[in-house]
Structure formats: structure tokens, C-alpha cells
Enzyme design. Sequence first.
Site, PDB file in Angstrom:
ATOM      1  N   GLY A  51       3.161  22.777 -11.989  1.00 28.97           N
ATOM      2  CA  GLY A  51       3.589  23.812 -11.044  1.00 28.97           C
ATOM      3  C   GLY A  51       4.301  24.988 -11.682  1.00 28.97           C
ATOM      4  O   GLY A  51       4.513  26.006 -11.027  1.00 28.97           O
ATOM      5  N   CYS A 260     -19.654  22.448  13.214  1.00 27.21           N
ATOM      6  CA  CYS A 260     -20.472  23.406  12.469  1.00 27.21           C
ATOM      7  C   CYS A 260     -21.811  23.594  13.185  1.00 27.21           C
ATOM      8  O   CYS A 260     -22.477  22.616  13.530  1.00 27.21           O
ATOM      9  CB  CYS A 260     -20.701  22.903  11.048  1.00 27.21           C
ATOM     10  SG  CYS A 260     -21.973  23.816  10.143  1.00 27.21           S
ATOM     11  N   CYS A 263     -24.738  22.111  10.606  1.00 25.36           N
ATOM     12  CA  CYS A 263     -24.857  20.710  10.201  1.00 25.36           C
ATOM     13  C   CYS A 263     -24.096  19.762  11.120  1.00 25.36           C
ATOM     14  O   CYS A 263     -24.183  18.551  10.976  1.00 25.36           O
ATOM     15  CB  CYS A 263     -24.397  20.527   8.752  1.00 25.36           C
ATOM     16  SG  CYS A 263     -22.610  20.524   8.544  1.00 25.36           S
ATOM     17  N   CYS A 285     -19.978  25.776   8.329  1.00 27.21           N
ATOM     18  CA  CYS A 285     -19.205  25.343   7.161  1.00 27.21           C
ATOM     19  C   CYS A 285     -19.077  26.493   6.160  1.00 27.21           C
ATOM     20  O   CYS A 285     -20.047  27.184   5.864  1.00 27.21           O
ATOM     21  CB  CYS A 285     -19.891  24.188   6.448  1.00 27.21           C
ATOM     22  SG  CYS A 285     -19.941  22.659   7.372  1.00 27.21           S
ATOM     23  N   CYS A 291     -22.674  21.764   3.377  1.00 26.94           N
ATOM     24  CA  CYS A 291     -23.404  21.974   4.634  1.00 26.94           C
ATOM     25  C   CYS A 291     -24.905  21.764   4.399  1.00 26.94           C
ATOM     26  O   CYS A 291     -25.571  21.075   5.179  1.00 26.94           O
ATOM     27  CB  CYS A 291     -23.139  23.385   5.139  1.00 26.94           C
ATOM     28  SG  CYS A 291     -23.693  23.685   6.819  1.00 26.94           S
TER      29      CYS A 291
END
Lengths: 307, 198
Positions: A51, A260, A263, A285, A291
Site C-alpha cells: 500500500g 445483463c 448474457c 456486462c 460476458c
Amino acid sequence: MTMSATDESAPAGDDEQHRTATIDGYNFAFLDEQTKRMIRRAILKAVAIPGYQVPFGSREMPLPYGWGTGGIQVTASVIGPDDVLKVIDQGADDTTNAVNIRRFFAKTAGVDTTERTKEATIVQTRHRVPETPLAEGQILVYQVPIPEPLRWIEPRETETRKMHALEEYGTMQVSLYEDIAKFGRIAKGYNYPVLVNGRYVMSPSPIPKFDNPKMDRNPALQLFGAGREKRIYAIPPHTPVKSLDFDDYPFDVETWNQPCALCGATDTFLDEVVLDDKGGRMFCCSDTEYCAERQARAAGRARGDAA
Amino acid sequence: MPTQPLDASRIAPGFADPVLDAQSVFRGVLAAMARPGAIAEIDIALEPPAPLNAATAAVCLALADFDTPVWLDAAAAPAADFLRFHCGCPIADDPAEARFAVIAGALPALPPFAQGSDEYPDTSTTLLFQAGGLRPDGGWSLAGPGIAQTARIGIDGLPADFAMAWRRNNALFPRGVDLVITADRRLCCLPRTTTVRS
């Protein structure tokens, strides 16, 4: 040299189709060796201090700042001839940025490229984490515009550095609280700050907050490169990553009230696509590969039923 | 340090392929640094000069250059010419100035090495310690970032008080040194975030 030995729109899976002729006159993966050593040392320290933003001597790249120069430099320093590279831009494999970066490494490093998350050893990404879960041994390289999560609160680098050194993150909590006071919720939808391994507050890059939980204890190594701002940082595998929140206003992710349109997935990040100028729209998506694979599987099942 | 003219004929060769060898060695170190306790194998042809083992020599060739002063303990001192010739790195007299330290003898005390500052903890020394041997599933139990639950590793040749010295290093976080432990062609890493228990 011929410009297009590869048809980029060819379906994934055939190695030969995804080989592009490499170009002469450049070092392997474009960067010179001294630059790679410098970046490699920065990456190792970044992994050792999860980080924390390691400064590095970012180089001029053959594309403008903001187009992924940081991510490209990290990828160029990590990539080897046996790697398989996937590049996504907002989840899509076929946008200008993704296609060009993929082609850049195919030409300068001669590596195989793929659109399948599972086949890739390195995934370079702008603004998304793939929906397909990453595995042990994979490396996810994020392109980062502004690496400093405290920058909008404190513009001076000398001060933000001191705030990180002293773990002084009160102002970040205050800025989230101001959202709650104003809007009744934490209004950040992307670039939602996280706490890495309980110590450093880190910018996850402008991924939607939907993707924040995927960073937590991810088995893949996550590397972040900011070219213009000259910073590299990292999250080692299996490292706790917590999205900042309050006990009474816990972190949550976006939801949609429809699946979606292509899909039918109900558990993915959806893009809104405007279809006409009469208010027509659909949600599909953002991860094109995920997808497309779901659509292909559904089509396969339908064919199987018909037979 | 007075410098003698180098007799290049006595210098052992470095990487056969400086670009791809450096890349493969770096990936080994990166995998080991990202997964403390995992052992990486240096998979390139390299005949290191005594007293360096292949892994230590490879890491130096891959990562050291004119930007990185390297400190050598008394046992590793004969490798100075090799490192100066191939890496062009300054040899540091003071461990506090070293970006890398090569330790072929006993592991010395850690505080004299650069610890980094609270603002720039990345400026600390990375120690390359040549251990007697490295075994998976040995007597040390590791935990921290990069490790799902705990990892086990066996390291021969660490001093008896290593657990205490490493706890002190942990306590300095975000400051502190990082350790690359090498044996023959293998290496593993202990970044400053890793806790060890025997």
C-alpha cells in the site's frame, strides 16, 4: 516490418493467430535495462511495504500520460517471453487503449496475448478488475492516474507523505462523513479508498467500488503503476484490503435492478448503453470477455438441447 | 577504498543473456517476495565466483547497478571485483548507505543497515543472506501479507537470536530491512511484514 501480422479481432485460443511480428531496433519489452532494474527494485520494495507508494523515475513512453504509461512500465519490467498478456480498458478487450497496449507488447516483447482472463499470466487493466476470479501466480497490473488517495484533501506532497508516515488518516474519514452529512450515504462510486493490511490508505485506481471487494485477499499479485505521478505500489497475494467506512454506514457495492441484457448475469458490473435518442437503453456486462464466454456457453447449451 | 586495476581475465562471466536472464531472475525474486516462504529456483546457467552462490550472484546481476551501493561482509569481500565489473555498483563501506548487502558469513545485527525513514521506508537495505540450506516445511512458521494462513520454511545457518532480531525489525514497520535468503540456486524472501515463529 509488416504492420499487421495479427488480426486482433480473431477469436482467442489460437496462439499462432495472436503472434505479431516483433520489431527490430528496440530492447526486449521496449525499456532499457537500467530503467527496468530501477523499476524492478521499486516493485520489490512496493511488495515489501503493501500500500505504500514507492517513487520511481518514470520514463517517456511512446503514448501520452493518461493512457497507461505507468502500467506499461510496470508490465514491461515484469514481462518475460513465456508470459501471456491480457489488457483491458474499462473491462473491454477491444477498445483502442487495450488493443494498442496489447499490440505494443506483442511487437516489442514477442509475447502471446489473450482475451481470456484464465489464460493470462499478466493482466494489465484500466479501471476494472476482471469478473473471472484471478488465481495464484497471476499478476494484475493497474494503470493509475492519481496514486495519492489524500490528494483531493491535501494538495501538498510533503504533507500527504507525512500523513502516511504518521498514519494520520482522520481527514479521509471526515471527507467520507461529509458525504453522509450531505447525501445520506458515502457518495464515492469509483476510486473508493481502501486500507491495506491495516496500515496504509491506498487509492485502488478508478475502479468502480463494485471491484473493491475483489482486491481483498486476492490470490494474485496486484501491482499499480502511475506514470505521470511517478509512483509504484502493490498488494501482495492474500493481503487484507478493507474499504473505508463507518460502523453505522457500512461499505456496500452497486446493485442493478435488471440482469445483463446480453448474457443474463446478475452478479457483474453493468454498463449503461444508450441505444437511441428516444430514451432507449440497456445494461450489459462491462467485462466483455466474461460476458462473451457466458453467451457462448448459453448458445452451446441451447444447441445441445436442440440436438 | 583504493581501487586496483582490474584483471578482467580473472573475472567470472556474468549472465549469458543479460536481458532475459535478468528478467527471469527478477521474476523469481518477485514471486518469492510476494509469497514469503515460497522457494524460487534460479533457472539460468551461471558459474558464480566464490564465495557467492548462484542465487546471490544472479540477484546482484539482475538488480544492482551504479545507483545501488552494495555492502559486503568480510566473507563476501572477494566478490567485490566481480560485482564492480558486472554491475558497476559502488561498494559501500557503511552498511547504512547500502541499498543491497551481501552476507556470506554469519547474519550480522540488522540495525546498522539503512532502515528507511517513516516518509520513505523504501530506502532501506535489502539483505542477501547466504544460508547453509533452504527446505520447504522446515522449522520456521511464517505469517503476514502474501501468505494465506501460515507458511513453513527451514533455513539453516540463522543465528540463535534471529526470531528476536526479526521481531524488532517487524516492530519498526513501515521502516525495516527486507531479507532475501539464498542457498545454492534457490532463494526465499522475508519482507519486513512477515512474522516468524520457530
